[in-house]
Design an enzyme around this catalytic site. Structure first.
Site, mmCIF file in Angstrom:
data_model
loop_
_atom_site.group_PDB
_atom_site.id
_atom_site.type_symbol
_atom_site.label_atom_id
_atom_site.label_comp_id
_atom_site.label_asym_id
_atom_site.label_seq_id
_atom_site.Cartn_x
_atom_site.Cartn_y
_atom_site.Cartn_z
ATOM 1 N N HIS A 55 0.827 -1.210 0.000
ATOM 2 C CA HIS A 55 0.000 0.000 0.000
ATOM 3 C C HIS A 55 0.858 1.255 0.000
ATOM 4 O O HIS A 55 1.852 1.340 0.728
ATOM 5 C CB HIS A 55 -0.908 -0.002 1.236
ATOM 6 C CG HIS A 55 -1.706 1.254 1.405
ATOM 7 N ND1 HIS A 55 -2.655 1.680 0.496
ATOM 8 C CD2 HIS A 55 -1.692 2.201 2.393
ATOM 9 C CE1 HIS A 55 -3.190 2.815 0.904
ATOM 10 N NE2 HIS A 55 -2.624 3.153 2.050
ATOM 11 N N SER A 56 0.487 2.236 -0.836
ATOM 12 C CA SER A 56 1.078 3.570 -0.828
ATOM 13 C C SER A 56 2.613 3.521 -0.943
ATOM 14 O O SER A 56 3.147 3.052 -1.934
ATOM 15 C CB SER A 56 0.628 4.303 0.447
ATOM 16 O OG SER A 56 0.942 5.660 0.395
ATOM 17 N N TYR A 57 3.327 3.968 0.093
ATOM 18 C CA TYR A 57 4.793 3.967 0.041
ATOM 19 C C TYR A 57 5.359 2.550 0.004
ATOM 20 O O TYR A 57 6.483 2.334 -0.441
ATOM 21 C CB TYR A 57 5.366 4.723 1.247
ATOM 22 C CG TYR A 57 6.801 5.169 1.047
ATOM 23 C CD1 TYR A 57 7.082 6.395 0.458
ATOM 24 C CD2 TYR A 57 7.873 4.363 1.438
ATOM 25 C CE1 TYR A 57 8.386 6.815 0.267
ATOM 26 C CE2 TYR A 57 9.177 4.768 1.242
ATOM 27 C CZ TYR A 57 9.432 6.005 0.658
ATOM 28 O OH TYR A 57 10.741 6.414 0.446
ATOM 29 N N GLY A 89 4.491 0.397 -2.044
ATOM 30 C CA GLY A 89 4.702 0.123 -3.459
ATOM 31 C C GLY A 89 6.048 0.646 -3.933
ATOM 32 O O GLY A 89 6.755 -0.005 -4.716
#
Length: 387
Positions: free
Chosen positions: A263-265, A267
């Site tokens: 998720h988010s960072y 990735g």
């Protein structure tokens, strides 16, 4: 302090000012102390009123309310850790694996069969900020429920479907310790200061000094202890952490198919892992589900072969008002982007939960039959276009 400030202070009744003074930053260290508990639906509720969490507990004291919220957040973090061990039966593994007794340490969580499961392994990576292992978003845990805010639904379903599980902890990069007190010679004691200036300071009326000291206390009510950060070896950043866990755990696992949910960072951390361990990742990872990932293949300088692999093996569920799995255009030539069925960033993992497991199943079947993974978005997109 200038003359105007001193004049204004002289017009203020000290007793009245004291009433507005900030309460101590001394908060309970348990949910019970806060008078909150999670109900059977996993919602945080006040034990006496049954009401959801209230941020503005004290009017006009935003800083104090924020500190209270952060204190509750730390309790939530420990509570989720307990759930990972007791409710999900995960093991807490200390890292670095060869850490000495005295050096700073972090930890991850693993299922009993994480390294021995011959078939499937799922790896979960949260985003940046205050979240820790097992969480997607603290805000969701406090204001919505445990299902939407934690990774627990992913862990339980993964284990039901025969996956081993590893939960990363990429934001646990250092420990904080109090800074040692260093005595600094006061300016009044300094031999370099002219005697006339020292003399003028000594002549400041006691009442004026009292008001000045009180003004400083009112302006900065509670000087918190200064701390310093001691970074954890080879885990000083989310990117370092991802590479470390890959080298010491994931790469050593027996699983034929490894799946990532990032998720988010998280990735971005996965893309960095690919850049540093490209051949190993390609040989071991079957599919990657990103949820509103903030990676950037150009800024991270991911090569052409990485971008091609991501196009075939990754899918990014992004925040969008479009229905779940609807194709979303991308400016970057990396992986396909589809709607998570919500325009709220923090909810993208929870809302795309069923689609992610379907994506992994299809990717695994495609690998077995030596076909390219069929993204879950395709059938949905066809129906959407037909409409």
């Amino acid at each position: 302090m200038n003359l105007l400030q001193l004049y204004l202070l002289s017009r203020i009744d000290l007793d009245e000012l004291m009433k507005k003074d900030e309460p101590p930053l001394d908060f309970p260290d348990t949910l019970e102390g806060f008078e909150y508990a999670f109900n059977e639906k996993g919602q945080l509720r006040h034990t006496k009123t049954g009401e959801p969490f209230v941020f503005n507990y004290r009017e006009d004291l935003h800083r104090w309310n924020q500190k209270r919220y952060e204190a509750l957040g730390e309790i939530i973090t420990k509570y989720v850790y307990e759930l990972l061990e007791k409710d999900c039966n995960l093991k807490k593994i200390s890292i670095p694996v060869d850490a000495t007794e005295s050096e700073p340490k972090s930890f991850i969580f693993m299922s009993e069969d994480a390294l021995t499961n011959p078939q499937k392994l799922m790896v979960l990576i949260h985003g940046s900020g205050v979240v820790r292992a097992g969480q997607w978003a603290r805000r969701l845990i406090i204001n919505e429920d445990l299902d939407s805010g934690t990774q627990i639904p992913f862990i339980k379903r993964a284990m039901e479907e025969g996956y081993g599980v590893i939960v990363l902890n990429p934001n646990e990069n250092y420990i904080e310790v109090e800074k040692p007190t260093i005595h600094v010679q006061s300016s009044s004691d300094s031999s370099d200061e002219p005697a006339e200036k020292r003399e003028r300071k000594d002549k400041v009326p006691k009442e004026t000094k009292k008001r000045r000291d009180f003004y400083e206390k009112y302006r900065n009510p509670q000087r918190e202890k200064e701390t310093m950060q001691l970074y954890i070896r080879e885990n000083g950043s989310p990117e370092e952490h991802a590479v470390y866990v890959w080298d010491h755990f994931i790469a050593q696992s027996a699983a034929e198919n490894v799946f990532f949910v990032a998720h988010s960072y998280g990735g971005l951390a996965f893309v960095e892992l690919m850049i540093q361990r490209e051949a190993d990742v390609k040989s071991k990872v079957t599919a990657v589900a990103l949820t509103d990932s903030v990676h950037n293949v150009w800024h991270q300088e991911a090569g052409k072969t990485i971008r091609e692999w991501m196009r075939e093996n990754c899918c990014n569920w992004v925040s969008s008002s479009e229905p779940l799995d609807t194709s979303v255009e991308s400016m970057l030539p990396d992986c396909p982007r589809v709607s998570a069925g919500t325009d709220r960033h923090e909810l993208t993992s929870w809302k795309s939960f069923p689609s992610i497991f379907k994506f992994f199943t299809e990717a695994s079947e495609a690998k077995t039959s030596s076909l390219k993974p069929a993204l879950t978005r395709r059938s949905h997109r066809i129906k959407h276009e037909e409409l």
